[in-house]
Design an enzyme around this catalytic site. Structure first.
Site, mmCIF file in Angstrom:
data_model
loop_
_atom_site.group_PDB
_atom_site.id
_atom_site.type_symbol
_atom_site.label_atom_id
_atom_site.label_comp_id
_atom_site.label_asym_id
_atom_site.label_seq_id
_atom_site.Cartn_x
_atom_site.Cartn_y
_atom_site.Cartn_z
ATOM 1 N N GLY A 15 45.324 18.442 43.173
ATOM 2 C CA GLY A 15 44.511 19.049 42.120
ATOM 3 C C GLY A 15 44.013 20.440 42.510
ATOM 4 O O GLY A 15 44.728 21.239 43.119
ATOM 5 N N GLY A 150 29.022 10.313 28.017
ATOM 6 C CA GLY A 150 29.785 9.458 28.930
ATOM 7 C C GLY A 150 29.858 9.991 30.347
ATOM 8 O O GLY A 150 30.554 9.430 31.192
ATOM 9 N N TYR A 154 28.119 12.182 36.314
ATOM 10 C CA TYR A 154 28.898 13.357 36.740
ATOM 11 C C TYR A 154 28.097 14.643 36.486
ATOM 12 O O TYR A 154 27.998 15.516 37.365
ATOM 13 C CB TYR A 154 30.216 13.373 35.959
ATOM 14 C CG TYR A 154 31.180 14.458 36.368
ATOM 15 C CD1 TYR A 154 31.937 14.353 37.537
ATOM 16 C CD2 TYR A 154 31.367 15.584 35.561
ATOM 17 C CE1 TYR A 154 32.844 15.346 37.892
ATOM 18 C CE2 TYR A 154 32.271 16.577 35.914
ATOM 19 C CZ TYR A 154 33.005 16.452 37.083
ATOM 20 O OH TYR A 154 33.897 17.447 37.421
ATOM 21 N N PRO A 184 34.120 25.164 37.150
ATOM 22 C CA PRO A 184 35.294 25.182 36.279
ATOM 23 C C PRO A 184 35.016 24.450 34.967
ATOM 24 O O PRO A 184 34.191 23.529 34.913
ATOM 25 C CB PRO A 184 36.358 24.423 37.085
ATOM 26 C CG PRO A 184 35.835 24.346 38.489
ATOM 27 C CD PRO A 184 34.343 24.370 38.363
ATOM 28 N N GLY A 185 35.755 24.863 33.935
ATOM 29 C CA GLY A 185 35.771 24.106 32.682
ATOM 30 C C GLY A 185 36.815 23.010 32.802
ATOM 31 O O GLY A 185 36.889 22.342 33.834
#
Ligand SMILES: NC(=O)c1ccc[n+]([C@@H]2O[C@H](COP(=O)([O-])OP(=O)(O)OC[C@H]3O[C@@H](n4cnc5c(N)ncnc54)[C@H](OP(=O)(O)O)[C@@H]3O)[C@@H](O)[C@H]2O)c1
Length: 246
Positions: A15, A150, A154, A184-185
């Site tokens: 990633g 949700g 996070y 980051p988006g």
């Protein structure tokens, strides 16, 4: 650019972390890339570096386990003798609405995303202080700024990284150590691939540039923050989100 420098990148074998490892190796650094479970993939990842392979090492360890953090840093010191850059990139999601979220779901995410960054930082900080130089970059998220349905766990972990970054930046401001954050988006990695297709299409509709970001687009900003010329940037948050939040 980074010849003789050593970076430790947590979650550095896939990633965004893999793109950071790649970008720093291309810029001349040696990189110790951490991983938690994906040994086979980590091995494959290193092989792709060919003759630059000796500049990359992989280290198994959970950032949410303080003993693993200390052991990994020791391994890196044994292998390369120094750590100039720490990139706290390892992160997970366990998405549920607060009503459905268990205490364990909450803790797991906070333990990896926020406590993990704290523990890895603790493991390298005295070394950086002794040398009077160092760069720490924490990978937060746009979700830490906006919140998201949700993702309370996070979002809290990523917002926590802003406060951690700024506090540590203040503590280290006169010790030659800068501490910054990138937020980051939505970036095209496995983390985002886990979002159902229809929901992801709706997300992309809301991004002014109408596309996901690329891991390399995050990596290049991280590299910029690690450069000698970026020495006056500390306690900053860099958004990389195609205009999603401004
Ligand atoms: N993708 C996005 O859109 C996006 C947006 C904003 C922020 N971010 C943040 O960017 C970072 C990287 O995200 P990504 O999309 O590249 O995620 P990813 O593809 O899911 O990779 C996550 C990485 O973290 C490592 N990791 C997970 N749990 C760990 C633990 N307990 N200890 C050590 N390493 C652990 C994984 O190692 P293994 O492979 O061994 O499991 C993997 O290398 C994360 O902090 C994420 O929150 C991502």
């Amino acid at each position: 650019m980074f010849e003789g420098r050593v970076a430790l990148v947590t979650g550095g074998t896939r990633g965004i972390g893999a793109a950071i490892t790649q970008c720093l190796v291309e810029s001349g650094a040696s990189v110790a890339a951490g991983y938690s479970r994906g040994k086979e993939r980590a091995d494959e990842f290193v092989q792709q570096f060919g003759d630059k392979g000796s500049n990359v090492s992989i280290h198994q360890g959970r950032v949410d386990d303080v003993n693993d953090c200390n052991r990994v840093v020791k391994e890196v010191m044994d292998r390369f003798g120094r750590v100039d850059f720490l990139v706290n990139n390892a992160g997970i999601t366990v998405d549920k609405t607060v009503r459905k979220m268990s205490v364990d779901d909450w803790r797991q995410v906070l333990d990896v995303n926020l406590s993990g960054a704290f523990q890895m930082t603790k493991a390298v900080l005295e070394h950086m202080i002794e040398r009077g130089s160092g760069r720490i970059v924490n990978i937060s998220s746009v979700i830490g700024e906006t919140g998201n349905v949700g993702q309370a766990n996070y979002a809290a972990s990523k917002a926590g990284l802003f406060g951690f970054t700024k506090s540590l930046a203040l503590e280290m401001a006169q010790r030659g150590i800068t501490v910054n954050c990138v937020a980051p988006g939505f970036i095209g990695t496995e983390m985002v691939a886990a979002i159902p297709e229809a929901a992801l299409a709706k997300v992309v509709e809301k991004i002014p540039q109408r596309r996901l970001g690329k891991p390399e687009e995050v990596a290049r900003v991280v590299r910029f923050l690690l450069e000698d010329d970026s020495s006056y940037i500390t306690g900053a948050v860099y958004s990389i989100n195609g205009g999603l939040d401004m």
